[in-house]
Design a protein around this motif. Structure first.
Motif, PDB file in Angstrom:
ATOM      1  N   ILE A 213     -20.524   6.809   7.276  1.00 59.56           N
ATOM      2  CA  ILE A 213     -20.077   7.252   8.604  1.00 59.56           C
ATOM      3  C   ILE A 213     -18.605   6.917   8.810  1.00 59.56           C
ATOM      4  CG2 ILE A 213     -20.343   6.890  11.082  1.00 59.56           C
ATOM      5  CD1 ILE A 213     -23.341   6.359  10.489  1.00 59.56           C
ATOM      6  N   LEU A 214     -18.228   5.666   8.549  1.00 59.59           N
ATOM      7  CA  LEU A 214     -16.852   5.229   8.791  1.00 59.59           C
ATOM      8  C   LEU A 214     -15.869   5.953   7.879  1.00 59.59           C
ATOM      9  CD1 LEU A 214     -17.472   1.395   9.245  1.00 59.59           C
ATOM     10  CD2 LEU A 214     -17.013   3.092  11.023  1.00 59.59           C
ATOM     11  N   SER A 215     -16.243   6.171   6.622  1.00 58.79           N
ATOM     12  CA  SER A 215     -15.338   6.860   5.700  1.00 58.79           C
ATOM     13  C   SER A 215     -15.232   8.352   6.010  1.00 58.79           C
ATOM     14  CB  SER A 215     -15.806   6.665   4.247  1.00 58.79           C
ATOM     15  OG  SER A 215     -17.115   7.165   4.062  1.00 58.79           O
ATOM     16  N   GLY A 216     -16.176   8.888   6.794  1.00 59.62           N
ATOM     17  CA  GLY A 216     -16.103  10.296   7.186  1.00 59.62           C
ATOM     18  C   GLY A 216     -15.338  10.534   8.471  1.00 59.62           C
ATOM     19  N   LEU A 217     -15.072   9.489   9.247  1.00 57.72           N
ATOM     20  CA  LEU A 217     -14.384   9.666  10.539  1.00 57.72           C
ATOM     21  C   LEU A 217     -12.979  10.257  10.427  1.00 57.72           C
ATOM     22  CD1 LEU A 217     -15.451   6.524  12.637  1.00 57.72           C
ATOM     23  CD2 LEU A 217     -16.074   8.924  13.016  1.00 57.72           C
ATOM     24  N   PRO A 218     -12.181   9.942   9.371  1.00 58.34           N
ATOM     25  CA  PRO A 218     -10.840  10.554   9.300  1.00 58.34           C
ATOM     26  C   PRO A 218     -10.853  12.067   9.325  1.00 58.34           C
ATOM     27  CG  PRO A 218     -10.971   8.709   7.787  1.00 58.34           C
ATOM     28  CD  PRO A 218     -12.357   8.922   8.323  1.00 58.34           C
ATOM     29  N   TRP A 219     -11.958  12.712   8.908  1.00 59.92           N
ATOM     30  CA  TRP A 219     -12.044  14.181   8.947  1.00 59.92           C
ATOM     31  C   TRP A 219     -12.296  14.692  10.366  1.00 59.92           C
ATOM     32  CZ3 TRP A 219     -15.373  13.033   4.290  1.00 59.92           C
ATOM     33  CH2 TRP A 219     -14.712  13.324   3.112  1.00 59.92           C
ATOM     34  N   ALA A 220     -12.880  13.860  11.228  1.00 60.91           N
ATOM     35  CA  ALA A 220     -13.250  14.314  12.568  1.00 60.91           C
ATOM     36  C   ALA A 220     -11.997  14.650  13.367  1.00 60.91           C
ATOM     37  CB  ALA A 220     -14.067  13.245  13.286  1.00 60.91           C
ATOM     38  N   LYS A 221     -12.065  15.705  14.157  1.00 64.54           N
ATOM     39  CA  LYS A 221     -10.878  16.172  14.888  1.00 64.54           C
ATOM     40  C   LYS A 221     -10.395  15.142  15.889  1.00 64.54           C
ATOM     41  CE  LYS A 221      -7.822  19.217  16.276  1.00 64.54           C
ATOM     42  NZ  LYS A 221      -7.093  18.358  17.209  1.00 64.54           N
ATOM     43  N   ALA A 222     -11.261  14.673  16.776  1.00 63.87           N
ATOM     44  CA  ALA A 222     -10.827  13.739  17.826  1.00 63.87           C
ATOM     45  C   ALA A 222     -10.392  12.408  17.229  1.00 63.87           C
ATOM     46  CB  ALA A 222     -11.948  13.534  18.848  1.00 63.87           C
ATOM     47  N   TRP A 223     -11.241  11.825  16.376  1.00 58.83           N
ATOM     48  CA  TRP A 223     -10.893  10.528  15.805  1.00 58.83           C
ATOM     49  C   TRP A 223      -9.703  10.658  14.867  1.00 58.83           C
ATOM     50  CZ3 TRP A 223     -10.146   7.434  11.590  1.00 58.83           C
ATOM     51  CH2 TRP A 223     -10.243   6.059  11.803  1.00 58.83           C
ATOM     52  N   GLY A 224      -9.611  11.777  14.112  1.00 60.03           N
ATOM     53  CA  GLY A 224      -8.476  11.976  13.220  1.00 60.03           C
ATOM     54  C   GLY A 224      -7.161  12.062  13.979  1.00 60.03           C
ATOM     55  N   ASP A 225      -7.155  12.787  15.107  1.00 63.60           N
ATOM     56  CA  ASP A 225      -5.945  12.850  15.940  1.00 63.60           C
ATOM     57  C   ASP A 225      -5.600  11.481  16.514  1.00 63.60           C
ATOM     58  OD1 ASP A 225      -5.796  15.526  15.424  1.00 63.60           O
ATOM     59  OD2 ASP A 225      -6.621  16.169  17.364  1.00 63.60           O
ATOM     60  N   TYR A 226      -6.615  10.772  16.974  1.00 63.63           N
ATOM     61  CA  TYR A 226      -6.441   9.416  17.509  1.00 63.63           C
ATOM     62  C   TYR A 226      -5.855   8.499  16.432  1.00 63.63           C
ATOM     63  CZ  TYR A 226      -7.999   4.853  19.389  1.00 63.63           C
ATOM     64  OH  TYR A 226      -8.080   3.557  19.834  1.00 63.63           O
ATOM     65  N   PHE A 227      -6.372   8.604  15.215  1.00 61.73           N
ATOM     66  CA  PHE A 227      -5.910   7.796  14.091  1.00 61.73           C
ATOM     67  C   PHE A 227      -4.443   8.074  13.794  1.00 61.73           C
ATOM     68  CE2 PHE A 227      -6.199   7.074   9.286  1.00 61.73           C
ATOM     69  CZ  PHE A 227      -6.096   5.700   9.398  1.00 61.73           C
ATOM     70  N   ARG A 228      -4.051   9.350  13.783  1.00 59.82           N
ATOM     71  CA  ARG A 228      -2.652   9.700  13.518  1.00 59.82           C
ATOM     72  C   ARG A 228      -1.734   9.201  14.621  1.00 59.82           C
ATOM     73  NH1 ARG A 228      -5.135  14.265  11.577  1.00 59.82           N
ATOM     74  NH2 ARG A 228      -4.955  15.338  13.560  1.00 59.82           N
ATOM     75  N   GLU A 229      -2.182   9.272  15.880  1.00 58.77           N
ATOM     76  CA  GLU A 229      -1.357   8.774  16.982  1.00 58.77           C
ATOM     77  C   GLU A 229      -1.128   7.276  16.867  1.00 58.77           C
ATOM     78  OE1 GLU A 229       0.292  10.352  19.324  1.00 58.77           O
ATOM     79  OE2 GLU A 229      -0.350  12.293  18.532  1.00 58.77           O
ATOM     80  N   VAL A 230      -2.183   6.553  16.536  1.00 54.67           N
ATOM     81  CA  VAL A 230      -2.061   5.099  16.367  1.00 54.67           C
ATOM     82  C   VAL A 230      -1.103   4.787  15.225  1.00 54.67           C
ATOM     83  CG1 VAL A 230      -3.305   2.996  15.694  1.00 54.67           C
ATOM     84  CG2 VAL A 230      -4.324   4.578  17.343  1.00 54.67           C
ATOM     85  N   ARG A 231      -1.205   5.542  14.138  1.00 61.75           N
ATOM     86  CA  ARG A 231      -0.319   5.315  13.004  1.00 61.75           C
ATOM     87  C   ARG A 231       1.138   5.664  13.351  1.00 61.75           C
ATOM     88  NH1 ARG A 231      -2.138   7.419   7.315  1.00 61.75           N
ATOM     89  NH2 ARG A 231      -0.473   5.956   6.801  1.00 61.75           N
ATOM     90  N   PRO A 431     -13.091   6.331  20.464  1.00 63.92           N
ATOM     91  CA  PRO A 431     -12.963   6.799  21.850  1.00 63.92           C
ATOM     92  C   PRO A 431     -14.063   7.757  22.289  1.00 63.92           C
ATOM     93  CG  PRO A 431     -10.834   6.839  20.751  1.00 63.92           C
ATOM     94  CD  PRO A 431     -11.850   6.527  19.703  1.00 63.92           C
ATOM     95  N   LEU A 432     -14.541   8.590  21.397  1.00 60.04           N
ATOM     96  CA  LEU A 432     -15.584   9.535  21.771  1.00 60.04           C
ATOM     97  C   LEU A 432     -16.887   8.815  22.105  1.00 60.04           C
ATOM     98  CD1 LEU A 432     -15.377  12.543  22.089  1.00 60.04           C
ATOM     99  CD2 LEU A 432     -16.434  12.844  19.860  1.00 60.04           C
TER     100      LEU A 432
END
Length: 467
Positions: A213-231, A431-432
């Motif tokens: 589950i955790l390794s698949g989250l970077p593909w998710a649209k909402a979490w992926g965008d959130y991840f890029r913003e944090v980075r 966040p979701l």
């Protein structure tokens, strides 16, 4: 055979966690089944595509010379009117057909070309190929960003389901016995059998399921965008992301790249016309003239297959990228139109966050350890299917008449700052999950007050107070 029926647990914390486990499972169950089946298929992508495209391997014969890359690319472009070259793939073996990706805007078509005759062997829209469809079914239900959000929310609540399940599994009255804790009791009645199958399976696959589950989250649209913003805020975002950000985002990227390639070609065409008027040859960096030199240089790099070569865009030279299934083997390079190597970036030189995600994605897709990795992931997915099916049996056997069957609520729990901190931490990390939890609380509060009969059916009305 003796049937043993355990007495209902009455601890308030246990009952509260059980209720959250029940409702998380109620929402997640169809998604977990869907993701397990589609994920199990996608695990074996190399073997499936190997069978599908076997007719286009080892097609060269005799001593006939191989066509030049620019000739092969021209045949592929001619097969799709109005298209331009997007990517040229180096053949994995000398006798294999050449795969060329051509397109118009965001639409890519993969073309297989005979390396000696230039004959068109096969072509297919890139996003319609079987494993691309399975990929989108798995990650976004073929519904774009909305589907991705649903899958992401289900993934977040599956984490809650697994964590609460481990809390419920924790042995409190086992007396040191391992039966029913580490392995199921198979001959003690159906009720105990299904309970043990559910609990013990959950124990053994929880760690693997959490990792998937955790390794698949970077593909998710909402979490992926959130991840890029944090980075971006923390200054850890470097270079091009090596994983998909969703089909709509990928489509936009393809359209932008197509426009940039066409602009570059137009610029060179105008420049070439001016040179012709002056009786001078066109510049060697024009795509058709440069492709042979670039391919020759790319082959000398010995990158892990498959290797794609992309034409230049404004401000950028030719790009050579390994697209190996095992992402830690992926390297990339930049090459000038004359075939000169500008620079190479190895996987080990990327930011540690990108390397961590790369390893996670490789293991998630079953590509890091080869067949052993695929079988280990498949075992976890089969365990998740077992959890879903056993949970349905358990619910069906214990469901009360005219009610959903959620565990009855007891007196309200005392306030716990630890629980609040854990929930806030999960909401910040996902966040979701926080948004969907807030929605669930609002729905529960509304149903209790505005639709008491519905609330009672859902089990949201306390039935008695624990001692």
């Amino acid at each position: 055979m003796t049937t043993i029926i355990a007495k209902p647990r009455t601890e308030r914390w246990y009952r509260a966690v059980w209720r959250w486990h029940f409702y998380a499972g109620l929402f997640c169950l169809p998604f977990v089944l869907w993701l397990s089946v589609t994920g199990g298929i996608y695990l074996f992508k190399p073997q499936i595509e190997g069978l599908l495209y076997a007719p286009y391997r080892d097609v060269a014969s005799g001593a006939a010379p191989l066509l030049a890359p620019k000739t092969i690319a021209a045949r592929a472009v001619a097969a799709v009117p109005g298209s331009v070259l997007h990517k040229y793939f180096l053949p994995e073996a000398p006798g294999d057909s050449v795969q060329v990706l051509v397109g118009k805007g965001a639409e890519d078509v993969r073309v297989w070309v005979h390396p000696q005759t230039g004959q068109l062997l096969y072509q297919a829209p890139e996003e319609d190929r079987l494993m691309r469809v399975v990929f989108r079914l798995h990650g976004e239900l073929l519904a774009g960003d909305r589907g991705s959000a649903l899958v992401e929310a289900a993934a977040c609540w599956t984490i809650v389901m697994l964590l609460t399940g481990l809390f419920l599994w924790w042995p409190r009255r086992s007396g040191g016995k391992l039966a029913g804790v580490l392995y199921p009791r198979l001959h003690r009645g159906r009720a105990l059998f299904w309970r043990d199958i559910h609990a013990v399976t959950g124990l053994w696959i929880s760690l693997g399921a959490l990792f998937l589950i955790l390794s698949g989250l970077p593909w998710a649209k909402a979490w992926g965008d959130y991840f890029r913003e944090v980075r971006a805020v923390t200054g850890t975002l470097e270079g091009r992301q090596d994983w998909s950000a969703g089909s709509l985002s990928d489509s936009r990227d393809r359209a932008m790249a197509d426009a940039a390639m066409r602009a570059m070609m137009s610029e060179h065409a105008d420049h070439g016309g001016a040179m012709a008027a002056m009786h001078m040859p066109p510049p060697p960096s024009a795509p058709d003239a440069a492709l042979d030199a670039v391919i020759a240089r790319a082959e000398s790099l010995r990158f892990a297959a498959p290797v794609e070569v992309s034409p230049p865009t404004a401000g950028a030279p030719w790009q050579v990228r390994s697209q190996a299934e095992n992402r830690p083997a992926r390297d990339n390079a930049e090459i000038s139109g004359e075939g000169r190597l500008i620079g190479i970036q190895r996987f080990a030189q990327r930011h540690w966050i990108d390397r961590t995600v790369g390893y996670g994605v490789a293991i998630h897709e079953g590509a890091w350890w080869g067949l052993a990795n695929q079988l280990a992931n498949l075992a976890v997915l089969l365990g998740l299917v077992t959890l879903c099916l056993s949970s349905m049996v358990l619910w069906w056997r214990r469901r009360p008449q005219d009610m959903l069957g959620a565990p009855a609520a007891f007196a309200p729990l005392r306030h716990s700052w630890l629980l609040v901190a854990l929930v806030v931490a999960l909401a910040l990390a996902m966040p979701l999950f926080g948004l969907s939890l807030a929605l669930a609380v609002v729905v529960e509060w509304s149903l209790k007050r505005l639709a008491p009969h519905c609330g009672a059916w859902m089990g949201w009305r306390a039935t008695r107070t624990a001692d």
